[in-house]
Design a protein around this motif. Sequence first.
Motif, PDB file in Angstrom:
ATOM      1  N   THR A  42      12.150  41.285  24.109  1.00 29.42           N
ATOM      2  CA  THR A  42      12.825  39.905  24.667  1.00 29.42           C
ATOM      3  C   THR A  42      13.410  39.166  23.674  1.00 29.42           C
ATOM      4  O   THR A  42      14.530  38.484  23.955  1.00 29.42           O
ATOM      5  N   TYR A  45      16.565  40.472  22.389  1.00 29.41           N
ATOM      6  CA  TYR A  45      17.774  40.427  22.946  1.00 29.41           C
ATOM      7  C   TYR A  45      18.362  38.916  23.162  1.00 29.41           C
ATOM      8  O   TYR A  45      19.657  38.869  22.918  1.00 29.41           O
ATOM      9  N   VAL A  46      17.496  37.861  23.083  1.00 25.97           N
ATOM     10  CA  VAL A  46      17.927  36.565  22.951  1.00 25.97           C
ATOM     11  C   VAL A  46      18.793  36.414  21.806  1.00 25.97           C
ATOM     12  O   VAL A  46      19.696  35.685  21.619  1.00 25.97           O
ATOM     13  N   HIS A  47      18.577  37.113  20.732  1.00 27.62           N
ATOM     14  CA  HIS A  47      19.090  36.874  19.451  1.00 27.62           C
ATOM     15  C   HIS A  47      19.885  38.127  18.920  1.00 27.62           C
ATOM     16  O   HIS A  47      20.506  37.917  17.834  1.00 27.62           O
TER      17      HIS A  47
ATOM     18  N   ASP B  26      13.003  46.009  30.036  1.00 26.94           N
ATOM     19  CA  ASP B  26      13.356  45.404  28.731  1.00 26.94           C
ATOM     20  C   ASP B  26      14.676  44.379  28.939  1.00 26.94           C
ATOM     21  O   ASP B  26      14.689  43.285  28.321  1.00 26.94           O
ATOM     22  N   ARG B  29      14.056  41.495  31.223  1.00 26.14           N
ATOM     23  CA  ARG B  29      13.546  40.264  30.600  1.00 26.14           C
ATOM     24  C   ARG B  29      14.323  39.617  29.650  1.00 26.14           C
ATOM     25  O   ARG B  29      14.249  38.191  29.411  1.00 26.14           O
ATOM     26  N   GLY B  30      15.101  40.318  29.029  1.00 22.07           N
ATOM     27  CA  GLY B  30      15.842  39.721  27.877  1.00 22.07           C
ATOM     28  C   GLY B  30      16.892  38.776  28.325  1.00 22.07           C
ATOM     29  O   GLY B  30      17.001  37.711  27.936  1.00 22.07           O
ATOM     30  N   ARG B  31      17.561  39.141  29.542  1.00 25.20           N
ATOM     31  CA  ARG B  31      18.588  38.366  30.036  1.00 25.20           C
ATOM     32  C   ARG B  31      17.984  37.239  30.588  1.00 25.20           C
ATOM     33  O   ARG B  31      18.618  35.979  30.506  1.00 25.20           O
ATOM     34  N   SER B  33      15.221  35.733  29.696  1.00 26.68           N
ATOM     35  CA  SER B  33      14.701  34.623  28.648  1.00 26.68           C
ATOM     36  C   SER B  33      16.076  33.925  27.984  1.00 26.68           C
ATOM     37  O   SER B  33      16.120  32.914  27.838  1.00 26.68           O
ATOM     38  N   LEU B  34      17.096  34.592  28.016  1.00 19.83           N
ATOM     39  CA  LEU B  34      18.372  34.158  27.462  1.00 19.83           C
ATOM     40  C   LEU B  34      18.797  33.144  28.417  1.00 19.83           C
ATOM     41  O   LEU B  34      19.407  31.873  27.965  1.00 19.83           O
ATOM     42  N   ARG B  37      16.685  29.966  28.023  1.00 15.66           N
ATOM     43  CA  ARG B  37      17.074  29.462  27.022  1.00 15.66           C
ATOM     44  C   ARG B  37      18.230  28.421  26.943  1.00 15.66           C
ATOM     45  O   ARG B  37      18.243  27.481  26.531  1.00 15.66           O
TER      46      ARG B  37
END
Lengths: 169, 269
Positions: A42, A45-47, B26, B29-31, B33-34, B37
């Motif tokens: 996770t 992915y953000v970075h 995965d 979850r990444g999207r 979280s982004l 943020r």
Amino acid sequence: MSRDGEFLEYVAAHRGRMLRTARLLAGGDHHWAEDLVQTALTKLYVHWGKVRQTEGVSSYADRILINAFIDERRRFWRSRETSTAEFDDPQPPRGPDHADRLTVLDALARLPRRQRAVVVLRYFQDLDVAAVARVMDCSEGTVKSQTARALTKLRDLIDDPLDTLERAR
Amino acid sequence: MTNLKNLLDEAAGSEPQLTDADLTADLTRGRRSLRRRRIAGIATAATGTVAAVGVALSLAPSVGSTDTAAAGDGQQTVTKTCGQLRTDYGLKVTESSVAHEMAEIKLELPGFVAKPAVRPRDGQTVGTITVTNSVWDMVTFTDKPTFTTKGTVQVPPPGEHGWSDEAWRQVARNCLDRSNAVASVKLVASGKQLPGAKLWCDLKPAGWTPVVRPPANGQYRLDFLPPGGGAPLVVSADAKRVNSFTIPSAAKLNSGTQHRFTASCHPVR
């Protein structure tokens, strides 16, 4: 290729390796290992927009994984365990020698986390001292000293697995 | 260590079969979280902006206040009373006793380099300065034909860049425009020689243009026009103003005639 496409390609290629590393870090706790991998992916992915433009994505991912593992002890709450109505314990990973695996995992679990991370990075991922120092954001001297202490303790634990396991249970 | 590596490799187990569901999870979850943020970043930025604006508003002077002005060298300061201005700029009351028959009138500003007072040139007669009362509300030059009188009321330049317009305004507004306060400030002069009127005067903000108006009732009026237009700073014939002085006009001088030009500063409102 799009951002998501590149990310999925990376995950498909490296998730298994990350999960195996996480299993060792978690001392055989499969749920915890899965949590660590998910957390690391996770954050990755953000970075991803920044990371994908540089080389060493794997090193970055390892660093996130290690940090997630080490940082979890700093939390005063542990949120990774939740109650479920059904017992949903996955099958333990298959291996050639189940008894040896338990012994090694149990021995790893008895190491302090940083020592555990050093052992995993150096002897499982085959990183040299400098690479481990970069991943763990510490000096090479620290890596060497942590490695020496970890190996000493592992020798004591693994050389007498039965006695150790008996005491653990 | 090969042994340890093998042990670790075995303990790590085999790589699990990766499914599309795992990949999708995965990615989801990444999207998520982004997105969180980004929302947090926007919220933080908005909060910071609101806080900054709030602080700025709390520190800024109230809108519409006429009491806020710069008091010197172009710096913003709060409104100052005449007494504060006298303290800040070191204004001193010129002694009236020295005013009689003097060739120069000086306003002293301690801390600033004083310009030498302009003295009459050789062969010229110094005009007689008559102080009509003890508070210097009028200075009269009595001239004779062919005389070029330079009645100089001088103020040393206040610093390298001069006073700001607002500082002048404040002095004029707070010190000169009230008959009970004008005695504390004796203005000015030293630099501008007007055509047709031997007036040396710095009673104006830097950059302002002095304009001599036609005489009315035997008196001239001196205006200072601000740069770029706007309401003039009027130096008018008001005998009650402390900085009144007579301006002899060489072109209009008649023998034995006393030309009296009374000028005073009015604040621009």
